[in-house]
Enzyme design. Structure first.
Site, PDB file in Angstrom:
ATOM      1  N   GLU A  27       0.820  -1.209   0.000  1.00 27.17           N
ATOM      2  CA  GLU A  27       0.000   0.000   0.000  1.00 27.17           C
ATOM      3  C   GLU A  27       0.855   1.262   0.000  1.00 27.17           C
ATOM      4  OE1 GLU A  27      -3.038  -0.101  -0.577  1.00 27.17           O
ATOM      5  OE2 GLU A  27      -3.546  -2.191  -0.128  1.00 27.17           O
ATOM      6  N   CYS A  58      -8.278  -2.084   7.900  1.00 25.38           N
ATOM      7  CA  CYS A  58      -6.908  -2.074   7.377  1.00 25.38           C
ATOM      8  C   CYS A  58      -6.416  -0.647   7.148  1.00 25.38           C
ATOM      9  CB  CYS A  58      -6.822  -2.888   6.089  1.00 25.38           C
ATOM     10  SG  CYS A  58      -6.985  -4.670   6.325  1.00 25.38           S
ATOM     11  N   HIS A 106      -1.390  -5.708   1.806  1.00 25.14           N
ATOM     12  CA  HIS A 106      -2.562  -6.575   1.678  1.00 25.14           C
ATOM     13  C   HIS A 106      -2.171  -7.870   0.976  1.00 25.14           C
ATOM     14  CE1 HIS A 106      -5.790  -3.395   2.465  1.00 25.14           C
ATOM     15  NE2 HIS A 106      -6.151  -4.445   3.182  1.00 25.14           N
TER      16      HIS A 106
END
Length: 215
Positions: free
Chosen positions: A80, A143, A167
């Protein structure tokens, strides 16, 4: 010896397992890249997850924090890039909370970028033969909540510690119950985490390679 904190989540949305924890827990107290790895399982609950994370950071005093979460439907290891300051829960968390359009931190910045070398991690994973990509969104569930809260906390502490979020896809066992969904074997995810730990410790400045998206 340096310490790397790796976090994962408990199962949520009716799943029996969370592959993030299955992959992370085997690294607890192992030495990777010259650092001790400690693993922490977070509740899939707004706010409580951050309380648990902050306690773990205070206890272990890590140099690097890598948070890991399940994203069913993802096809690879998704590193991310950014977390945004909003909770917008499509489903309830594990305590029934379902915040809609609330800030994670009141009057906090709109977003924080990961302080890990995101593109270098993706590059290292691909060299190791592990599918990976830069992700432009961590969602708006727990998250993203954890990623934003982590980066906010580290920023408040002077950005001495680096951190980010990754992820991962369903495990094969989960995908068997979700026909057509992609999966990744847990041992491969664990291997990916080892690659990312080593790269995060070895490299602070990211590489200038493409990792953008058209949509």
């Amino acid at each position: 010896m340096k310490t790397v904190l790796i976090t994962a989540f408990e199962p949520f949305e009716g799943e029996a397992i969370n592959p993030s924890w299955e992959a992370v827990k085997v690294l607890h107290q192992r030495e990777v890249g010259g650092a001790r790895v400690v693993a922490c399982r977070l509740s899939c609950v707004f706010d409580l997850s951050l309380e648990e994370l902050y306690r773990a950071i205070a206890e272990w005093q890590p140099e690097v924090v890598i948070a890991v979460g399940q994203a069913g439907g993802r096809t690879d290891i998704s590193v991310e890039r950014v977390a945004i300051n909003i909770n917008d829960a499509r489903i309830a968390d594990n305590r029934g909370n379902q915040p809609i359009d609330t800030p994670i931190v009141e009057k906090g910045p709109a977003a924080y970028f990961s302080t890990l070398p995101v593109k270098a991690l993706v590059q290292a994973l691909r060299v190791a033969g592990i599918p990976a990509s830069v992700s432009q969104t961590a969602g708006t569930f727990v998250c993203n909540h954890v990623m934003y809260g982590l980066l906010h906390q580290l920023h408040q502490q002077g950005d001495v510690v680096r951190g980010g979020f990754v992820h991962i896809p369903y495990s094969p066992e989960q995908a068997a119950r979700h026909p057509g969904e992609p999966s990744m074997p847990t041992p491969l995810v664990t291997a990916a985490l080892e690659v990312m730990i080593k790269q995060s410790l070895a490299q602070q400045v990211d590489v200038a390679v493409t990792g953008g998206a058209l949509h």
